[in-house]
Write a protein that holds these residues in place. Structure first.
Motif, PDB file in Angstrom:
ATOM      1  N   THR A  14       0.839  -1.199   0.000  1.00  0.00           N
ATOM      2  CA  THR A  14       0.000   0.000   0.000  1.00  0.00           C
ATOM      3  C   THR A  14       0.870   1.243   0.000  1.00  0.00           C
ATOM      4  O   THR A  14       2.004   1.225   0.477  1.00  0.00           O
ATOM      5  N   ARG A  17       0.845   6.792   3.438  1.00  0.00           N
ATOM      6  CA  ARG A  17      -0.048   7.951   3.616  1.00  0.00           C
ATOM      7  C   ARG A  17       0.722   9.042   4.345  1.00  0.00           C
ATOM      8  O   ARG A  17       1.133   8.867   5.491  1.00  0.00           O
ATOM      9  N   THR A  32       3.776  16.995  -4.498  1.00  0.00           N
ATOM     10  CA  THR A  32       2.471  16.411  -4.789  1.00  0.00           C
ATOM     11  C   THR A  32       2.478  15.812  -6.194  1.00  0.00           C
ATOM     12  O   THR A  32       2.016  14.686  -6.405  1.00  0.00           O
ATOM     13  N   VAL A  41       3.084   7.080  -2.820  1.00  0.00           N
ATOM     14  CA  VAL A  41       2.825   7.976  -1.709  1.00  0.00           C
ATOM     15  C   VAL A  41       1.495   8.664  -1.953  1.00  0.00           C
ATOM     16  O   VAL A  41       1.222   9.135  -3.052  1.00  0.00           O
ATOM     17  N   GLU A  42       0.683   8.718  -0.919  1.00  0.00           N
ATOM     18  CA  GLU A  42      -0.605   9.399  -1.000  1.00  0.00           C
ATOM     19  C   GLU A  42      -0.601  10.558  -0.009  1.00  0.00           C
ATOM     20  O   GLU A  42      -0.351  10.359   1.182  1.00  0.00           O
ATOM     21  N   VAL A  44      -2.330  12.974   2.368  1.00  0.00           N
ATOM     22  CA  VAL A  44      -3.586  12.912   3.120  1.00  0.00           C
ATOM     23  C   VAL A  44      -3.580  13.971   4.223  1.00  0.00           C
ATOM     24  O   VAL A  44      -2.563  14.600   4.490  1.00  0.00           O
ATOM     25  N   GLN A  48      -5.071  11.271   9.080  1.00  0.00           N
ATOM     26  CA  GLN A  48      -5.090  10.001   8.352  1.00  0.00           C
ATOM     27  C   GLN A  48      -3.686   9.524   8.000  1.00  0.00           C
ATOM     28  O   GLN A  48      -3.525   8.459   7.422  1.00  0.00           O
ATOM     29  N   ALA A  49      -2.676  10.295   8.333  1.00  0.00           N
ATOM     30  CA  ALA A  49      -1.312  10.024   7.881  1.00  0.00           C
ATOM     31  C   ALA A  49      -0.606   8.968   8.721  1.00  0.00           C
ATOM     32  O   ALA A  49      -0.840   8.841   9.917  1.00  0.00           O
ATOM     33  N   GLU A  50       0.282   8.240   8.046  1.00  0.00           N
ATOM     34  CA  GLU A  50       1.185   7.296   8.714  1.00  0.00           C
ATOM     35  C   GLU A  50       2.529   7.953   9.004  1.00  0.00           C
ATOM     36  O   GLU A  50       3.242   7.534   9.914  1.00  0.00           O
ATOM     37  N   ARG A 117       7.986   4.771   8.169  1.00  0.00           N
ATOM     38  CA  ARG A 117       6.698   4.125   8.462  1.00  0.00           C
ATOM     39  C   ARG A 117       6.917   2.773   9.139  1.00  0.00           C
ATOM     40  O   ARG A 117       6.152   2.378  10.010  1.00  0.00           O
TER      41      ARG A 117
END
Length: 158
Positions: A14, A17, A32, A41-42, A44, A48-50, A117
């Motif tokens: 995954t 985030r 971005t 990488v998303e 957020v 919601q971030a890791e 992470r």
């Protein structure tokens, strides 16, 4: 960033985030765009971030204060982006789990985010050398207590 080939890092299926913290609109747009193209990488919201990716920007002292608050209050690992090697020790002292140089973020940013992470600490090779050679600001070692009670155990080199 140099990777230890003997260290197994589990594959992640995954995207990481990431909450992107920067006052620099150009850096925000560039990162971005880079992350959207890589799909690893998303970007957020912070809740919601890791991982938090934090650019120290033009006012490192203020940014480091905010990193400290983020790392202690939200308990989210922080990867700091610094423009000067002298900022690495203060970034780590503020709670950053990793530090990369601002002009070297493109190639090693995803591996650094994934490592942070996963609970690892990441330093750009140049930044690590800066600390090891004594050019950085490091606290003096506490020699009043045995090594094992300071959180590390000396190894035999035989």
């Amino acid at each position: 960033m140099t990777r230890n080939p003997d260290l197994a890092i589990p594959a992640q299926t995954t995207a990481v985030r990431v909450a992107l913290h920067t006052d620099d609109a150009l850096l925000r747009a560039g990162l971005t765009s880079l992350f959207e193209a890589e799909k690893f990488v998303e970007i957020v919201d912070p809740d919601q971030a890791e991982v938090a990716l934090w650019d120290t920007g033009t006012d490192p002292a203020a940014a480091l204060t905010r990193i400290s608050a983020l790392a202690t209050v939200q308990r989210i690992p922080v990867l700091a982006v610094v423009s000067d090697p002298s900022h690495v020790a203060p970034a780590i002292a503020a709670g950053a789990r990793g530090v990369v140089l601002r002009d070297q973020v493109q190639g090693g940013l995803y591996p650094a985010l994934a490592a942070v992470r996963s609970g690892l600490t990441v330093l750009d090779t140049e930044l690590a050398a800066h600390l090891v050679t004594g050019k950085g600001t490091r606290p003096a070692p506490d020699t009043t207590r045995p090594a094992a009670s300071r959180g590390w155990v000396p190894l035999s080199m035989s």
